[in-house]
Write an enzyme that holds these catalytic residues in place. Structure first.
Site, PDB file in Angstrom:
ATOM      1  N   ASP A 111       0.815  -4.772  -3.358  1.00  0.00           N
ATOM      2  CA  ASP A 111       0.551  -3.349  -3.662  1.00  0.00           C
ATOM      3  C   ASP A 111       1.852  -2.562  -3.505  1.00  0.00           C
ATOM      4  OD1 ASP A 111      -2.058  -4.213  -3.786  1.00  0.00           O
ATOM      5  OD2 ASP A 111      -2.860  -2.453  -2.773  1.00  0.00           O
ATOM      6  N   MET A 114      -5.001   0.555 -10.876  1.00  0.00           N
ATOM      7  CA  MET A 114      -5.558   1.628 -10.044  1.00  0.00           C
ATOM      8  C   MET A 114      -5.925   2.821 -10.929  1.00  0.00           C
ATOM      9  SD  MET A 114      -3.207   1.326  -6.594  1.00  0.00           S
ATOM     10  CE  MET A 114      -1.631   1.242  -7.440  1.00  0.00           C
ATOM     11  N   THR A 115      -7.035   2.665 -11.635  1.00  0.00           N
ATOM     12  CA  THR A 115      -7.477   3.690 -12.584  1.00  0.00           C
ATOM     13  C   THR A 115      -8.357   4.716 -11.875  1.00  0.00           C
ATOM     14  OG1 THR A 115      -9.046   1.961 -13.266  1.00  0.00           O
ATOM     15  CG2 THR A 115      -7.265   2.493 -14.773  1.00  0.00           C
ATOM     16  N   TYR A 116      -7.721   5.456 -11.007  1.00  0.00           N
ATOM     17  CA  TYR A 116      -8.344   6.565 -10.286  1.00  0.00           C
ATOM     18  C   TYR A 116      -7.237   7.467  -9.768  1.00  0.00           C
ATOM     19  CZ  TYR A 116      -7.919   2.537  -7.054  1.00  0.00           C
ATOM     20  OH  TYR A 116      -7.488   1.404  -6.393  1.00  0.00           O
ATOM     21  N   ASP A 117      -7.624   8.577  -9.149  1.00  0.00           N
ATOM     22  CA  ASP A 117      -6.668   9.607  -8.700  1.00  0.00           C
ATOM     23  C   ASP A 117      -5.934  10.269  -9.876  1.00  0.00           C
ATOM     24  OD1 ASP A 117      -7.472   8.926  -6.177  1.00  0.00           O
ATOM     25  OD2 ASP A 117      -5.617   7.932  -5.582  1.00  0.00           O
ATOM     26  N   TRP A 121     -11.901   0.330  -4.402  1.00  0.00           N
ATOM     27  CA  TRP A 121     -11.388   0.824  -3.130  1.00  0.00           C
ATOM     28  C   TRP A 121     -12.470   1.735  -2.552  1.00  0.00           C
ATOM     29  CZ3 TRP A 121      -7.179  -0.093  -0.143  1.00  0.00           C
ATOM     30  CH2 TRP A 121      -6.978   0.770   0.940  1.00  0.00           C
ATOM     31  N   GLY A 139       0.826  -1.201   0.000  1.00  0.00           N
ATOM     32  CA  GLY A 139       0.000   0.000   0.000  1.00  0.00           C
ATOM     33  C   GLY A 139       0.862   1.254   0.000  1.00  0.00           C
ATOM     34  N   TRP A 140       0.214   2.378   0.002  1.00  0.00           N
ATOM     35  CA  TRP A 140       0.922   3.666  -0.088  1.00  0.00           C
ATOM     36  C   TRP A 140       1.929   3.846   1.037  1.00  0.00           C
ATOM     37  CZ3 TRP A 140       1.779   7.234  -3.591  1.00  0.00           C
ATOM     38  CH2 TRP A 140       2.197   8.515  -3.202  1.00  0.00           C
ATOM     39  N   ASP A 160      -1.827 -10.482  -2.585  1.00  0.00           N
ATOM     40  CA  ASP A 160      -1.880  -9.344  -3.504  1.00  0.00           C
ATOM     41  C   ASP A 160      -0.741  -8.404  -3.127  1.00  0.00           C
ATOM     42  OD1 ASP A 160      -3.318  -7.477  -5.430  1.00  0.00           O
ATOM     43  OD2 ASP A 160      -3.408  -6.277  -3.598  1.00  0.00           O
ATOM     44  N   GLU A 164       3.841   0.441  -4.325  1.00  0.00           N
ATOM     45  CA  GLU A 164       3.612   1.790  -4.836  1.00  0.00           C
ATOM     46  C   GLU A 164       4.861   2.671  -4.622  1.00  0.00           C
ATOM     47  OE1 GLU A 164      -0.136   3.418  -3.525  1.00  0.00           O
ATOM     48  OE2 GLU A 164      -1.075   1.461  -3.472  1.00  0.00           O
ATOM     49  N   TYR A 165       5.791   2.659  -5.596  1.00  0.00           N
ATOM     50  CA  TYR A 165       5.774   2.019  -6.898  1.00  0.00           C
ATOM     51  C   TYR A 165       7.185   1.554  -7.228  1.00  0.00           C
ATOM     52  CZ  TYR A 165       1.329   4.435  -7.360  1.00  0.00           C
ATOM     53  OH  TYR A 165       0.053   4.888  -7.170  1.00  0.00           O
TER      54      TYR A 165
END
Length: 430
Positions: A162, A246-249, A410, A123-124, A160, A164-165
């Site tokens: 995540d 992650m097709t947002y932000d 999300w 995650g972030w 999974d 980033e990045y």
């Protein structure tokens, strides 16, 4: 069919108890993140986590232990805790709470055997040690071994990642630390291969399939390599069940102008359109890089963002107009507006047919080019980009038209009444 799927197909003929990856023509994936740190206010219950409409819950987040600590040492993140195990070992935020949450999620499978539970690592905030872990054979081995142990301990279905990045960490390192290196993307391929080999071996013994998915960036930087080209992402995908994009932000409220954060299609009036900052362009980049359509899952947000001090503009709707920064009427007084928060605050209302309308001085608009809704309050000069059942239906149509694996969102707590999940699940049906 690739060799991994062929191997699993042969195995299923000998052992029908195996749970195989989805094949072309099967029901699409509907994947939702469960935020473990919110479990006190949003516990794992059948009401909060509708396992009948989800195909998979991604439990967010698990970290990796490094030098006896986990959590990002960056002061702005402000969470560092001790952990046990060799470098690369998976680490919970809270052993008791995370363990209880995972057991509760797995218990939902009793009534919904097709529902899968997967831990999401990173995650972030917690991607800062991925570069070090993937660069070390010993740390990769610890990561892989601890992943298998964790899956078997709780009866999970996979992991999974995540990150980033790769090559450009989202949260900067503290002085003197390394959290990104040019070799990250090639190291990611090695990590995924080793993880795939271990999961296949464990799955053969356990008579089941263990999945590997990743959350991946929607912009061109994520797919491209340092030396040019994008061959790495196709090679990485060979070891994965699928990629959650992650097709947002695409627009964020620290920008000077308002803009849609999850547009499906291009709008020539949006200056970032030329850079491919919209969902369909992200998908096409992966396809052009050689990733199979059935290994791509489109990300959708159950939240939006707000800007304040936005001029009305010539159309009177505040769209693509100069603003004074992020609004403060969102969740916990911030600029993020979960769908459930918009409903609770009366900023939107929901009709019986699933359509939304503005409330409390807000007007709801629809951008026919971008295929997303937005809100504007001319008196307060607040502009909000968000997702609703209508835009989810558009995205589900795109997913099916492109033959993608499904949709990911999300996250579950942003949809307090299941309005969004109900709409997404219905729209994704074959």
């Amino acid at each position: 069919m690739n060799t991994r799927l062929t191997r699993w197909a042969l195995a299923s003929a000998l052992a029908c108890a195996f749970s195989l990856p989805a094949a072309a023509g099967t029901a699409p994936e509907v994947v939702g993140y469960y935020p473990g740190w919110k479990s006190a206010d949003f516990p794992v219950t059948a009401a909060n986590v509708d396992a009948g409409k989800l195909t998979m819950a991604l439990y967010a987040f698990v970290d990796v232990c490094w030098n006896g600590k986990h959590g990002n040492p960056e002061p702005s993140v402000n969470y560092v805790a001790p952990c046990q195990g060799a470098n690369g070992t998976l680490a919970f935020r809270d052993d008791a709470a995370d363990g209880a949450n995972l057991r509760a999620l797995v218990a939902l499978k009793k009534r919904h055997p097709k529902f899968k539970v997967v831990v999401s690592v990173g995650g972030w905030d917690w991607s800062n040690q991925f570069s070090n872990m993937a660069d070390s054979a010993a740390a990769r081995a610890s990561f892989v071994a601890s992943s298998v142990r964790l899956m078997r301990r709780f009866g999970l279905d996979g992991v999974d990642i995540d990150w980033e990045y790769p090559t450009e960490a989202g949260v900067p390192c503290v002085a003197g630390a390394v959290c990104a290196r040019p070799a990250d993307k090639q190291n990611f391929i090695v990590l995924a291969r080793e993880l795939r080999a271990a999961f296949d071996s464990a799955g053969k013994k356990d008579r089941r399939h263990y999945s590997i998915t990743i959350a991946a960036g929607g912009n061109a930087n994520y797919i491209s390599e340092n030396g040019g080209g994008s061959a790495w992402i196709k090679e990485l995908s060979r070891s994965l069940d699928w990629i959650n994009i992650m097709t947002y932000d695409f627009h964020m409220p620290w920008e000077k102008n308002s803009g849609h954060h999850a547009a499906l299609s291009a709008d020539a009036r949006d200056p970032v359109t030329a850079s491919g900052f919209y969902s369909a362009a992200s998908v096409q980049r992966y396809l052009q890089a050689g990733v199979a359509a059935d290994k791509l899952v489109l990300g959708v947000p159950f939240y939006g963002y707000g800007w304040k001090g936005c001029a009305a503009g010539a159309d009177g709707d505040g769209q693509y107009q100069p603003c004074d920064g992020g609004a403060t009427g969102g969740t916990n007084g911030g600029n993020s507006y979960g769908f459930s928060h918009l409903l609770k605050q009366g900023v939107i209302t929901l009709a019986a047919d699933g359509s939304t309308a503005g409330g409390k001085g807000y007007q709801r608009y629809w951008n026919a080019s971008a295929k997303v809704p937005y809100l504007y309050n001319p008196a307060e000069q607040v502009w909000i980009t968000y997702e609703d059942p209508a835009s989810l239906k558009e995205k589900a149509g795109y997913i099916k038209a492109q033959g993608l694996r499904g949709a990911m969102f999300w996250e579950l707590s942003g949809d307090g009444g299941h309005q969004m999940l109900d709409a997404l699940s219905a729209a994704m049906r074959p």
